[in-house]
Design a protein around this motif. Structure first.
Motif, PDB file in Angstrom:
ATOM      1  N   LEU A 285       0.856  -0.976   0.025  1.00  0.00           N
ATOM      2  CA  LEU A 285       0.030   0.007  -0.018  1.00  0.00           C
ATOM      3  C   LEU A 285       0.841   1.235   0.014  1.00  0.00           C
ATOM      4  O   LEU A 285       2.037   1.229   0.855  1.00  0.00           O
ATOM      5  CB  LEU A 285      -0.998   0.066   1.158  1.00  0.00           C
ATOM      6  N   LEU A 286       0.658   2.058  -0.848  1.00  0.00           N
ATOM      7  CA  LEU A 286       1.246   3.476  -0.735  1.00  0.00           C
ATOM      8  C   LEU A 286       0.118   4.419  -0.713  1.00  0.00           C
ATOM      9  O   LEU A 286      -1.044   4.627  -1.574  1.00  0.00           O
ATOM     10  CB  LEU A 286       1.921   3.728  -2.186  1.00  0.00           C
ATOM     11  N   ILE A 287       0.277   5.457   0.263  1.00  0.00           N
ATOM     12  CA  ILE A 287      -0.883   6.634   0.450  1.00  0.00           C
ATOM     13  C   ILE A 287       0.170   8.093   0.357  1.00  0.00           C
ATOM     14  O   ILE A 287       1.209   8.061   1.006  1.00  0.00           O
ATOM     15  CB  ILE A 287      -1.587   6.509   1.615  1.00  0.00           C
ATOM     16  N   LYS A 288      -0.364   8.807  -0.394  1.00  0.00           N
ATOM     17  CA  LYS A 288       0.093  10.106  -0.219  1.00  0.00           C
ATOM     18  C   LYS A 288      -0.982  11.250  -0.072  1.00  0.00           C
ATOM     19  O   LYS A 288      -2.193  11.214  -0.796  1.00  0.00           O
ATOM     20  CB  LYS A 288       0.867  10.602  -1.836  1.00  0.00           C
ATOM     21  N   GLY A 289      -0.669  12.125   0.574  1.00  0.00           N
ATOM     22  CA  GLY A 289      -1.766  13.079   1.097  1.00  0.00           C
ATOM     23  C   GLY A 289      -1.260  14.481   1.838  1.00  0.00           C
ATOM     24  O   GLY A 289       0.196  14.511   1.988  1.00  0.00           O
ATOM     25  N   HIS A 290      -2.037  15.246   2.079  1.00  0.00           N
ATOM     26  CA  HIS A 290      -1.652  16.532   2.759  1.00  0.00           C
ATOM     27  C   HIS A 290      -2.558  16.958   3.730  1.00  0.00           C
ATOM     28  O   HIS A 290      -3.857  16.557   3.696  1.00  0.00           O
ATOM     29  CB  HIS A 290      -1.443  17.506   1.604  1.00  0.00           C
ATOM     30  N   TYR A 291      -2.367  17.859   4.554  1.00  0.00           N
ATOM     31  CA  TYR A 291      -3.176  18.376   5.473  1.00  0.00           C
ATOM     32  C   TYR A 291      -3.538  19.760   5.156  1.00  0.00           C
ATOM     33  O   TYR A 291      -2.905  20.755   4.310  1.00  0.00           O
ATOM     34  CB  TYR A 291      -2.526  18.833   6.851  1.00  0.00           C
ATOM     35  N   THR A 292      -5.077  20.180   5.172  1.00  0.00           N
ATOM     36  CA  THR A 292      -5.487  21.734   5.272  1.00  0.00           C
ATOM     37  C   THR A 292      -6.062  22.078   6.257  1.00  0.00           C
ATOM     38  O   THR A 292      -6.381  21.173   7.287  1.00  0.00           O
ATOM     39  CB  THR A 292      -6.348  21.591   4.041  1.00  0.00           C
ATOM     40  N   LEU A 293      -6.136  23.328   6.547  1.00  0.00           N
ATOM     41  CA  LEU A 293      -6.685  24.031   7.788  1.00  0.00           C
ATOM     42  C   LEU A 293      -8.090  24.300   7.375  1.00  0.00           C
ATOM     43  O   LEU A 293      -8.535  24.725   6.242  1.00  0.00           O
ATOM     44  CB  LEU A 293      -6.165  25.407   7.939  1.00  0.00           C
ATOM     45  N   GLU A 294      -9.108  23.862   8.182  1.00  0.00           N
ATOM     46  CA  GLU A 294     -10.620  23.790   7.994  1.00  0.00           C
ATOM     47  C   GLU A 294     -11.149  24.682   9.108  1.00  0.00           C
ATOM     48  O   GLU A 294     -10.981  24.229  10.388  1.00  0.00           O
ATOM     49  CB  GLU A 294     -11.406  22.557   7.742  1.00  0.00           C
ATOM     50  N   ASN A 295     -12.140  25.428   8.747  1.00  0.00           N
ATOM     51  CA  ASN A 295     -12.968  26.211  10.019  1.00  0.00           C
ATOM     52  C   ASN A 295     -14.439  25.815   9.871  1.00  0.00           C
ATOM     53  O   ASN A 295     -15.018  26.218  10.819  1.00  0.00           O
ATOM     54  CB  ASN A 295     -12.787  27.378   9.823  1.00  0.00           C
ATOM     55  N   HIS A 296     -14.925  25.095   9.154  1.00  0.00           N
ATOM     56  CA  HIS A 296     -16.418  24.467   9.064  1.00  0.00           C
ATOM     57  C   HIS A 296     -16.426  23.218   8.782  1.00  0.00           C
ATOM     58  O   HIS A 296     -15.634  22.565   7.779  1.00  0.00           O
ATOM     59  CB  HIS A 296     -16.861  25.483   7.815  1.00  0.00           C
ATOM     60  N   PRO A 297     -17.330  22.342   9.514  1.00  0.00           N
ATOM     61  CA  PRO A 297     -18.062  22.937  10.572  1.00  0.00           C
ATOM     62  C   PRO A 297     -17.195  23.315  11.895  1.00  0.00           C
ATOM     63  O   PRO A 297     -17.941  24.126  12.791  1.00  0.00           O
ATOM     64  CB  PRO A 297     -18.918  21.689  10.976  1.00  0.00           C
ATOM     65  N   LYS A 298     -16.072  22.714  11.807  1.00  0.00           N
ATOM     66  CA  LYS A 298     -15.370  23.439  13.136  1.00  0.00           C
ATOM     67  C   LYS A 298     -13.919  23.467  12.800  1.00  0.00           C
ATOM     68  O   LYS A 298     -13.488  22.804  11.823  1.00  0.00           O
ATOM     69  CB  LYS A 298     -15.558  22.649  14.371  1.00  0.00           C
ATOM     70  N   ASN A 299     -13.083  24.057  13.664  1.00  0.00           N
ATOM     71  CA  ASN A 299     -11.689  24.382  13.372  1.00  0.00           C
ATOM     72  C   ASN A 299     -10.816  22.882  13.365  1.00  0.00           C
ATOM     73  O   ASN A 299     -11.076  22.181  14.607  1.00  0.00           O
ATOM     74  CB  ASN A 299     -11.002  25.280  14.431  1.00  0.00           C
ATOM     75  N   ALA A 300     -10.374  22.667  12.222  1.00  0.00           N
ATOM     76  CA  ALA A 300      -9.476  21.299  12.444  1.00  0.00           C
ATOM     77  C   ALA A 300      -8.371  21.280  11.443  1.00  0.00           C
ATOM     78  O   ALA A 300      -8.392  22.073  10.282  1.00  0.00           O
ATOM     79  CB  ALA A 300     -10.725  20.136  12.198  1.00  0.00           C
ATOM     80  N   ILE A 301      -7.513  20.291  11.426  1.00  0.00           N
ATOM     81  CA  ILE A 301      -6.642  20.246  10.430  1.00  0.00           C
ATOM     82  C   ILE A 301      -6.976  18.556   9.885  1.00  0.00           C
ATOM     83  O   ILE A 301      -7.085  17.665  10.428  1.00  0.00           O
ATOM     84  CB  ILE A 301      -5.064  19.933  11.242  1.00  0.00           C
TER      85      ILE A 301
END
Length: 360
Positions: A285-301
Protein backbone atom coordinates in the motif's frame (compact mmCIF):
# COMPACT_ATOMS: atom_id res chain seq x y z
CA UNK A 1 -18.10 -40.72 3.57
CA UNK A 2 -19.71 -38.69 0.80
CA UNK A 3 -20.11 -35.77 3.17
CA UNK A 4 -16.36 -35.87 3.97
CA UNK A 5 -15.53 -35.94 0.28
CA UNK A 6 -17.87 -32.97 -0.32
CA UNK A 7 -16.21 -30.99 2.48
CA UNK A 8 -12.76 -31.87 1.15
CA UNK A 9 -13.70 -30.65 -2.34
CA UNK A 10 -15.05 -27.38 -0.90
CA UNK A 11 -11.84 -26.92 1.11
CA UNK A 12 -9.70 -27.59 -1.94
CA UNK A 13 -11.63 -25.04 -4.02
CA UNK A 14 -11.35 -22.45 -1.24
CA UNK A 15 -7.61 -23.02 -0.90
CA UNK A 16 -7.19 -22.80 -4.68
CA UNK A 17 -9.02 -19.44 -4.78
CA UNK A 18 -7.01 -18.20 -1.80
CA UNK A 19 -3.76 -19.26 -3.45
CA UNK A 20 -4.67 -17.40 -6.62
CA UNK A 21 -5.47 -14.26 -4.59
CA UNK A 22 -2.23 -14.52 -2.58
CA UNK A 23 -0.13 -14.99 -5.71
CA UNK A 24 -1.84 -12.10 -7.47
CA UNK A 25 0.25 -9.26 -5.97
CA UNK A 26 3.38 -10.88 -7.36
CA UNK A 27 1.75 -10.96 -10.80
CA UNK A 28 0.74 -7.31 -10.50
CA UNK A 29 4.29 -6.36 -9.58
CA UNK A 30 5.84 -8.03 -12.63
CA UNK A 31 3.31 -7.18 -15.38
CA UNK A 32 4.14 -4.81 -18.20
CA UNK A 33 2.99 -1.18 -18.27
CA UNK A 34 0.14 -1.74 -20.74
CA UNK A 35 -1.32 -4.59 -18.66
CA UNK A 36 -0.91 -2.53 -15.51
CA UNK A 37 -2.95 0.31 -17.08
CA UNK A 38 -5.66 -2.18 -18.11
CA UNK A 39 -5.86 -3.58 -14.57
CA UNK A 40 -5.86 -0.05 -13.13
CA UNK A 41 -8.74 1.00 -15.38
CA UNK A 42 -10.63 -2.22 -14.58
CA UNK A 43 -10.23 -1.59 -10.86
CA UNK A 44 -11.43 1.98 -11.38
CA UNK A 45 -14.56 0.65 -13.10
CA UNK A 46 -15.30 -1.57 -10.09
CA UNK A 47 -14.84 1.33 -7.67
CA UNK A 48 -16.78 3.87 -9.76
CA UNK A 49 -19.62 1.35 -10.00
CA UNK A 50 -19.68 1.37 -6.20
CA UNK A 51 -19.73 5.16 -6.24
CA UNK A 52 -22.69 5.07 -8.66
CA UNK A 53 -24.52 2.80 -6.24
CA UNK A 54 -23.79 5.18 -3.34
CA UNK A 55 -24.94 8.19 -5.37
CA UNK A 56 -28.09 6.29 -6.35
CA UNK A 57 -28.96 5.81 -2.68
CA UNK A 58 -28.28 9.50 -2.01
CA UNK A 59 -30.57 10.39 -4.90
CA UNK A 60 -33.39 8.26 -3.45
CA UNK A 61 -32.94 9.93 -0.05
CA UNK A 62 -32.97 13.40 -1.64
CA UNK A 63 -36.13 12.59 -3.62
CA UNK A 64 -37.88 11.28 -0.51
CA UNK A 65 -36.79 14.37 1.45
CA UNK A 66 -38.05 16.65 -1.31
CA UNK A 67 -41.46 14.90 -1.40
CA UNK A 68 -41.82 15.20 2.39
CA UNK A 69 -40.91 18.90 2.32
CA UNK A 70 -43.43 19.57 -0.44
CA UNK A 71 -46.17 17.87 1.58
CA UNK A 72 -45.27 19.97 4.64
CA UNK A 73 -45.19 23.12 2.53
CA UNK A 74 -48.63 22.39 1.07
CA UNK A 75 -50.10 21.82 4.55
CA UNK A 76 -48.51 25.00 5.89
CA UNK A 77 -49.85 27.01 2.95
CA UNK A 78 -53.40 25.78 3.66
CA UNK A 79 -53.02 26.74 7.31
CA UNK A 80 -51.64 30.17 6.56
CA UNK A 81 -54.61 31.05 4.36
CA UNK A 82 -56.88 30.62 7.40
CA UNK A 83 -54.59 32.70 9.60
CA UNK A 84 -54.22 35.27 6.84
CA UNK A 85 -57.97 35.93 6.74
CA UNK A 86 -58.15 36.35 10.51
CA UNK A 87 -55.02 38.50 10.66
CA UNK A 88 -56.33 40.62 7.79
CA UNK A 89 -59.61 41.24 9.57
CA UNK A 90 -57.75 42.36 12.71
CA UNK A 91 -55.43 44.68 10.79
CA UNK A 92 -58.41 46.20 8.99
CA UNK A 93 -60.20 46.74 12.29
CA UNK A 94 -57.22 48.70 13.61
CA UNK A 95 -56.91 50.62 10.37
CA UNK A 96 -60.66 51.47 10.33
CA UNK A 97 -60.52 52.59 13.94
CA UNK A 98 -62.81 49.89 15.35
CA UNK A 99 -60.42 49.24 18.27
CA UNK A 100 -60.35 53.01 18.92
CA UNK A 101 -64.11 52.88 19.47
CA UNK A 102 -63.60 50.26 22.20
CA UNK A 103 -61.01 52.50 23.81
CA UNK A 104 -63.43 55.45 23.64
CA UNK A 105 -66.10 53.36 25.37
CA UNK A 106 -63.61 52.52 28.09
CA UNK A 107 -62.65 56.13 28.60
CA UNK A 108 -66.35 57.13 28.64
CA UNK A 109 -67.38 54.67 31.35
CA UNK A 110 -69.94 56.06 33.77
CA UNK A 111 -68.47 54.45 36.87
CA UNK A 112 -65.53 52.38 38.08
CA UNK A 113 -67.38 49.06 37.88
CA UNK A 114 -68.31 49.64 34.24
CA UNK A 115 -64.75 50.82 33.51
CA UNK A 116 -63.27 47.63 34.99
CA UNK A 117 -65.65 45.44 33.00
CA UNK A 118 -64.84 47.27 29.78
CA UNK A 119 -61.11 47.07 30.62
CA UNK A 120 -61.34 43.27 30.99
CA UNK A 121 -63.23 43.01 27.72
CA UNK A 122 -60.77 45.31 25.95
CA UNK A 123 -57.75 43.32 27.23
CA UNK A 124 -59.31 40.04 26.08
CA UNK A 125 -59.82 41.42 22.57
CA UNK A 126 -56.31 42.92 22.36
CA UNK A 127 -54.76 39.71 23.74
CA UNK A 128 -56.65 37.62 21.20
CA UNK A 129 -55.56 40.00 18.42
CA UNK A 130 -51.93 39.52 19.45
CA UNK A 131 -52.28 35.73 19.49
CA UNK A 132 -53.76 35.64 16.00
CA UNK A 133 -51.15 38.02 14.58
CA UNK A 134 -48.31 36.13 16.31
CA UNK A 135 -49.60 32.79 14.97
CA UNK A 136 -49.74 34.27 11.47
CA UNK A 137 -46.16 35.55 11.76
CA UNK A 138 -44.96 32.13 12.97
CA UNK A 139 -46.71 30.34 10.10
CA UNK A 140 -45.30 32.81 7.61
CA UNK A 141 -41.75 32.37 8.95
CA UNK A 142 -42.21 28.60 8.91
CA UNK A 143 -43.29 28.68 5.27
CA UNK A 144 -40.27 30.80 4.35
CA UNK A 145 -37.94 28.25 6.00
CA UNK A 146 -39.68 25.34 4.25
CA UNK A 147 -39.43 27.11 0.90
CA UNK A 148 -35.68 27.59 1.42
CA UNK A 149 -35.27 23.94 2.45
CA UNK A 150 -37.26 22.76 -0.56
CA UNK A 151 -35.14 24.90 -2.90
CA UNK A 152 -31.92 23.59 -1.29
CA UNK A 153 -33.14 20.01 -1.64
CA UNK A 154 -33.97 20.60 -5.30
CA UNK A 155 -30.39 21.84 -5.87
CA UNK A 156 -29.02 18.88 -3.93
CA UNK A 157 -31.09 16.48 -6.03
CA UNK A 158 -29.95 18.10 -9.27
CA UNK A 159 -26.32 17.95 -8.13
CA UNK A 160 -26.76 14.26 -7.30
CA UNK A 161 -28.25 13.58 -10.73
CA UNK A 162 -25.38 15.42 -12.42
CA UNK A 163 -22.80 13.43 -10.46
CA UNK A 164 -24.60 10.20 -11.31
CA UNK A 165 -24.63 11.00 -15.03
CA UNK A 166 -20.96 12.04 -14.93
CA UNK A 167 -19.88 8.82 -13.21
CA UNK A 168 -21.94 6.68 -15.59
CA UNK A 169 -20.32 8.40 -18.57
CA UNK A 170 -16.95 7.87 -16.95
CA UNK A 171 -17.57 4.14 -16.47
CA UNK A 172 -18.79 3.75 -20.05
CA UNK A 173 -15.68 5.48 -21.43
CA UNK A 174 -13.38 3.39 -19.21
CA UNK A 175 -15.13 0.17 -20.16
CA UNK A 176 -14.78 0.96 -23.86
CA UNK A 177 -11.11 1.76 -23.30
CA UNK A 178 -10.49 -1.48 -21.40
CA UNK A 179 -12.32 -3.58 -24.01
CA UNK A 180 -10.25 -1.98 -26.77
CA UNK A 181 -6.99 -2.54 -24.88
CA UNK A 182 -7.85 -6.16 -24.03
CA UNK A 183 -8.89 -7.02 -27.58
CA UNK A 184 -5.74 -5.40 -28.91
CA UNK A 185 -3.42 -7.33 -26.57
CA UNK A 186 -1.42 -10.41 -27.60
CA UNK A 187 -3.39 -12.69 -25.24
CA UNK A 188 -6.89 -11.27 -24.54
CA UNK A 189 -8.06 -14.33 -22.59
CA UNK A 190 -5.09 -14.16 -20.21
CA UNK A 191 -5.73 -10.46 -19.61
CA UNK A 192 -9.41 -11.15 -18.91
CA UNK A 193 -8.48 -13.84 -16.36
CA UNK A 194 -6.03 -11.43 -14.71
CA UNK A 195 -8.76 -8.76 -14.53
CA UNK A 196 -11.13 -11.26 -12.90
CA UNK A 197 -8.46 -12.32 -10.40
CA UNK A 198 -7.58 -8.74 -9.52
CA UNK A 199 -11.24 -7.77 -9.15
CA UNK A 200 -11.92 -10.79 -6.91
CA UNK A 201 -8.81 -10.10 -4.85
CA UNK A 202 -9.76 -6.44 -4.39
CA UNK A 203 -13.41 -7.08 -3.52
CA UNK A 204 -12.74 -10.02 -1.18
CA UNK A 205 -9.44 -9.06 0.46
CA UNK A 206 -7.96 -5.79 -0.80
CA UNK A 207 -10.76 -3.36 0.09
CA UNK A 208 -11.19 -4.98 3.50
CA UNK A 209 -7.46 -4.63 4.25
CA UNK A 210 -7.30 -1.02 3.09
CA UNK A 211 -10.30 -0.12 5.26
CA UNK A 212 -8.80 -2.01 8.20
CA UNK A 213 -5.64 0.09 8.02
CA UNK A 214 -7.57 3.36 7.60
CA UNK A 215 -9.74 2.42 10.59
CA UNK A 216 -6.67 1.67 12.71
CA UNK A 217 -5.13 5.00 11.68
CA UNK A 218 -8.34 6.89 12.55
CA UNK A 219 -8.37 5.25 16.01
CA UNK A 220 -4.71 6.10 16.54
CA UNK A 221 -5.28 9.76 15.64
CA UNK A 222 -7.73 10.05 18.54
CA UNK A 223 -4.79 9.58 20.91
CA UNK A 224 -2.51 12.06 19.14
CA UNK A 225 -3.30 15.07 21.41
CA UNK A 226 -2.36 13.07 24.51
CA UNK A 227 0.82 11.87 22.80
CA UNK A 228 1.84 15.44 21.90
CA UNK A 229 1.26 16.62 25.47
CA UNK A 230 3.70 13.96 26.66
CA UNK A 231 6.47 15.01 24.25
CA UNK A 232 8.95 17.48 25.71
CA UNK A 233 9.36 20.53 23.47
CA UNK A 234 6.47 19.55 21.18
CA UNK A 235 4.50 22.66 22.23
CA UNK A 236 6.20 26.05 22.30
CA UNK A 237 4.27 29.13 23.38
CA UNK A 238 4.90 32.80 22.68
CA UNK A 239 2.21 34.73 24.48
CA UNK A 240 -1.07 34.11 22.67
CA UNK A 241 0.40 31.84 20.01
CA UNK A 242 1.50 28.21 20.17
CA UNK A 243 3.62 26.13 17.81
CA UNK A 244 3.08 22.37 17.79
CA UNK A 245 5.87 20.35 16.15
CA UNK A 246 5.44 16.64 15.45
CA UNK A 247 8.64 14.84 14.52
CA UNK A 248 8.45 12.09 11.89
CA UNK A 249 10.36 9.53 13.96
CA UNK A 250 8.28 10.17 17.07
CA UNK A 251 5.06 10.00 15.07
CA UNK A 252 6.01 6.58 13.67
CA UNK A 253 6.82 5.30 17.15
CA UNK A 254 3.48 6.63 18.40
CA UNK A 255 1.52 4.80 15.68
CA UNK A 256 3.42 1.56 16.23
CA UNK A 257 2.62 1.76 19.94
CA UNK A 258 -1.08 2.16 19.13
CA UNK A 259 -1.42 -0.76 16.69
CA UNK A 260 0.92 -3.51 15.48
CA UNK A 261 -0.42 -2.99 11.94
CA UNK A 262 1.90 0.03 11.65
CA UNK A 263 5.04 -1.95 12.40
CA UNK A 264 5.30 -2.69 8.67
CA UNK A 265 4.41 0.84 7.57
CA UNK A 266 6.44 4.03 7.50
CA UNK A 267 5.15 7.62 7.56
CA UNK A 268 7.38 10.14 5.82
CA UNK A 269 6.91 13.90 6.26
CA UNK A 270 8.02 15.83 3.19
CA UNK A 271 7.71 19.34 1.80
CA UNK A 272 3.95 19.92 1.51
CA UNK A 273 2.79 16.35 2.05
CA UNK A 274 2.92 12.97 3.77
CA UNK A 275 3.74 9.57 2.29
CA UNK A 276 2.64 6.30 3.88
CA UNK A 277 4.13 3.11 2.50
CA UNK A 278 4.39 -0.49 3.61
CA UNK A 279 3.40 -4.11 3.21
CA UNK A 280 1.03 -6.25 5.19
CA UNK A 281 0.69 -9.87 4.13
CA UNK A 282 -0.26 -9.84 0.45
CA UNK A 283 -0.97 -6.11 0.44
CA UNK A 284 1.42 -3.44 -0.76
CA UNK A 285 0.00 0.00 0.00
CA UNK A 286 1.11 3.53 -0.86
CA UNK A 287 -0.78 6.60 0.35
CA UNK A 288 0.16 10.17 -0.45
CA UNK A 289 -1.74 13.07 1.06
CA UNK A 290 -1.66 16.49 2.66
CA UNK A 291 -3.24 18.43 5.52
CA UNK A 292 -5.41 21.51 5.16
CA UNK A 293 -6.79 23.95 7.70
CA UNK A 294 -10.60 23.85 7.87
CA UNK A 295 -12.93 26.10 9.88
CA UNK A 296 -16.30 24.57 8.99
CA UNK A 297 -18.09 22.88 10.60
CA UNK A 298 -15.34 23.42 13.19
CA UNK A 299 -11.69 24.34 13.38
CA UNK A 300 -9.62 21.30 12.42
CA UNK A 301 -6.58 20.01 10.53
CA UNK A 302 -8.00 17.63 7.91
CA UNK A 303 -6.08 14.97 5.98
CA UNK A 304 -6.76 14.56 2.24
CA UNK A 305 -5.73 11.50 0.23
CA UNK A 306 -4.05 12.58 -3.01
CA UNK A 307 -2.92 9.16 -4.20
CA UNK A 308 -3.83 5.61 -3.17
CA UNK A 309 -1.84 2.81 -4.80
CA UNK A 310 -2.78 -0.78 -4.01
CA UNK A 311 -0.36 -3.53 -5.15
CA UNK A 312 1.03 -1.22 -7.81
CA UNK A 313 -2.40 -0.15 -9.09
CA UNK A 314 -3.64 3.39 -8.51
CA UNK A 315 -7.21 3.61 -7.23
CA UNK A 316 -9.61 6.30 -8.50
CA UNK A 317 -10.62 9.54 -6.78
CA UNK A 318 -13.99 8.03 -5.82
CA UNK A 319 -12.24 5.49 -3.57
CA UNK A 320 -10.03 8.15 -2.00
CA UNK A 321 -12.98 10.44 -1.33
CA UNK A 322 -15.06 7.61 0.13
CA UNK A 323 -12.26 6.63 2.52
CA UNK A 324 -11.90 10.26 3.62
CA UNK A 325 -15.63 10.38 4.38
CA UNK A 326 -15.62 7.07 6.27
CA UNK A 327 -12.47 7.54 8.35
CA UNK A 328 -11.56 10.75 10.14
CA UNK A 329 -7.77 11.19 10.06
CA UNK A 330 -8.00 14.79 11.21
CA UNK A 331 -6.40 16.59 14.14
CA UNK A 332 -8.55 18.78 16.41
CA UNK A 333 -6.59 21.49 18.31
CA UNK A 334 -9.25 21.92 21.02
CA UNK A 335 -8.52 18.33 22.14
CA UNK A 336 -4.91 19.37 22.71
CA UNK A 337 -5.46 22.75 24.35
CA UNK A 338 -8.83 24.29 25.23
CA UNK A 339 -9.67 27.77 23.94
CA UNK A 340 -7.30 27.60 20.96
CA UNK A 341 -7.77 27.40 17.22
CA UNK A 342 -5.38 26.36 14.45
CA UNK A 343 -4.26 29.16 12.15
CA UNK A 344 -1.90 27.25 9.85
CA UNK A 345 -0.48 23.80 9.12
CA UNK A 346 2.78 23.05 7.32
CA UNK A 347 4.46 19.78 6.39
CA UNK A 348 8.25 19.97 6.21
CA UNK A 349 10.96 17.33 5.76
CA UNK A 350 10.72 15.03 8.81
CA UNK A 351 8.27 17.23 10.72
CA UNK A 352 4.73 18.57 10.82
CA UNK A 353 4.05 22.06 12.23
CA UNK A 354 0.73 23.49 13.41
CA UNK A 355 0.31 27.11 14.52
CA UNK A 356 -2.34 27.82 17.16
CA UNK A 357 -3.67 30.96 18.81
CA UNK A 358 -5.94 31.66 21.75
CA UNK A 359 -9.60 31.81 20.82
CA UNK A 360 -11.33 33.37 23.83
Amino acid sequence: MLRRQHISIQLAVTLLCLFSWISLPAKAATIDEQTRRILEDSLSIVEIDQEIERIGLQQEEAQHKQQELRKQLSMQQEQIHLHQERAGAIVRSYYMGERDQLLSLLLGARNLRQALSLMDYYQIIISRDKEVLSAYQERYASIQKLELKTAATALELQDTKNRLLAQRSRVTALQEQVDKQVNGSSDPEAIKRLIEEMTSYWENIGLYEVKRHFKALARAMEGLPQFIQGQQGAIITNGKTYTVTIQEEEFNRFLQSRDELFEQFGFTFGQGGITVQGKSGTMDLLIKGHYTLENHPKNAIIFHVDRLVFNGLELPDTTRRNLEEQFDLGFYPQMLLPYVKATSVETLPQQLKVELELNL
